[in-house]
Design an enzyme around this catalytic site. Structure first.
Site, PDB file in Angstrom:
ATOM      1  N   ASP A   1     -76.867 -57.439 -50.785  1.00  0.00           N
ATOM      2  CA  ASP A   1     -78.451 -58.270 -49.754  1.00  0.00           C
ATOM      3  C   ASP A   1     -78.079 -59.860 -50.004  1.00  0.00           C
ATOM      4  O   ASP A   1     -77.306 -60.253 -50.823  1.00  0.00           O
ATOM      5  CB  ASP A   1     -79.867 -58.256 -50.866  1.00  0.00           C
ATOM      6  CG  ASP A   1     -80.395 -58.275 -50.692  1.00  0.00           C
ATOM      7  OD1 ASP A   1     -81.607 -58.887 -49.701  1.00  0.00           O
ATOM      8  OD2 ASP A   1     -81.341 -59.253 -51.406  1.00  0.00           O
TER       9      ASP A   1
ATOM     10  N   ASP B   1     -81.078 -63.064 -49.743  1.00  0.00           N
ATOM     11  CA  ASP B   1     -81.580 -63.591 -50.162  1.00  0.00           C
ATOM     12  C   ASP B   1     -82.495 -63.623 -51.881  1.00  0.00           C
ATOM     13  O   ASP B   1     -82.477 -61.688 -51.941  1.00  0.00           O
ATOM     14  CB  ASP B   1     -83.520 -63.303 -49.681  1.00  0.00           C
ATOM     15  CG  ASP B   1     -83.105 -64.063 -48.314  1.00  0.00           C
ATOM     16  OD1 ASP B   1     -82.008 -64.733 -47.946  1.00  0.00           O
ATOM     17  OD2 ASP B   1     -83.857 -64.259 -47.144  1.00  0.00           O
TER      18      ASP B   1
END
Length: 223
Positions: free
Chosen positions: A11, A13
């Site tokens: 991922d 963020d």
């Protein structure tokens, strides 16, 4: 038993860099303009959730979910993003979270493929600013998919583009919705953050600087 490991899918963020604060400030500004103040606690519910779904949550919070047409909602989401883009304009490689560069180097040195799975429409721009774009074999962002997290589509798409079996991948996330996405894709899930929030993950680390390449690979092999 999982298949022999072939790839790591990250991922963006909260895992590679922390743009969560910028998202919070941008949503907060829009919320205030709409007369819908919200807390950092509520903001946790927006982590890993797509822009339009986040907007719906905020409008529902203020009981204003029926006050806008679809076009008006799109305009509100665009307004939030414009503010967010201004905030992230100053991101540099110094904003890469602790331990991540080292982990990426270990993954590559071991010969595993690298993928990014981010619901952010600004993923490419952020990765360019971090000078990490060339390190990844595949970047899947919101423009590539139909359904955001917690749907598994984004991680399954990354695996497909990497030409690997989903069962041979490790996904790394900081949000509960992202962990759900990884697990539903049939992957081994590594969480970064609260063990309580990320209870469905196979392995949880409190912060990125605690991520252990050796332990992650070992746990995947034993799964």
């Amino acid at each position: 038993m999982s298949k022999p490991l072939q790839a790591f899918i990250f991922d963006l963020d909260g895992v590679i860099t922390d743009t969560a604060e910028y998202h919070y400030l941008a949503w907060k500004k829009l919320g205030e303009e709409l007369g819908i103040p919200f807390t950092r606690e509520f903001n946790e519910e927006l982590k890993g959730v797509s822009r339009m779904d986040s907007l719906e949550k905020i409008l529902t919070l203020g009981n204003r979910q029926n006050d806008f047409s679809q076009d008006e909602k799109e305009a509100l989401a665009t307004k939030k993003n414009e503010h967010y883009v201004q905030l992230i304009a100053n991101i540099t490689p110094k904003d890469i979270l602790p331990g991540i560069k080292e982990l990426l180097a270990e993954v590559k040195a071991a010969g595993y493929k690298l993928g990014l799975a981010s619901v952010s429409k600004n993923a490419f721009a952020v990765m360019e600013s971090l000078e990490l774009k060339s390190e990844f074999d595949v970047i899947v962002d919101a423009a590539t998919i139909v359904r955001g997290k917690p749907d598994p589509e984004i991680f399954l798409t990354a695996a497909k583009l990497l030409n690997v079996d989903a069962n041979a991948c490790i996904g790394i996330e900081d949000a509960a919705a992202g962990v759900d996405s990884i697990k539903d894709a049939g992957m081994f899930a590594v969480g970064v953050g609260s063990a309580e929030t990320l209870a469905k993950a196979d392995l949880v680390y409190p912060s990125t600087d605690k991520l252990s390449f050796g332990e992650i690979v070992k746990m995947h092999q034993e799964k």
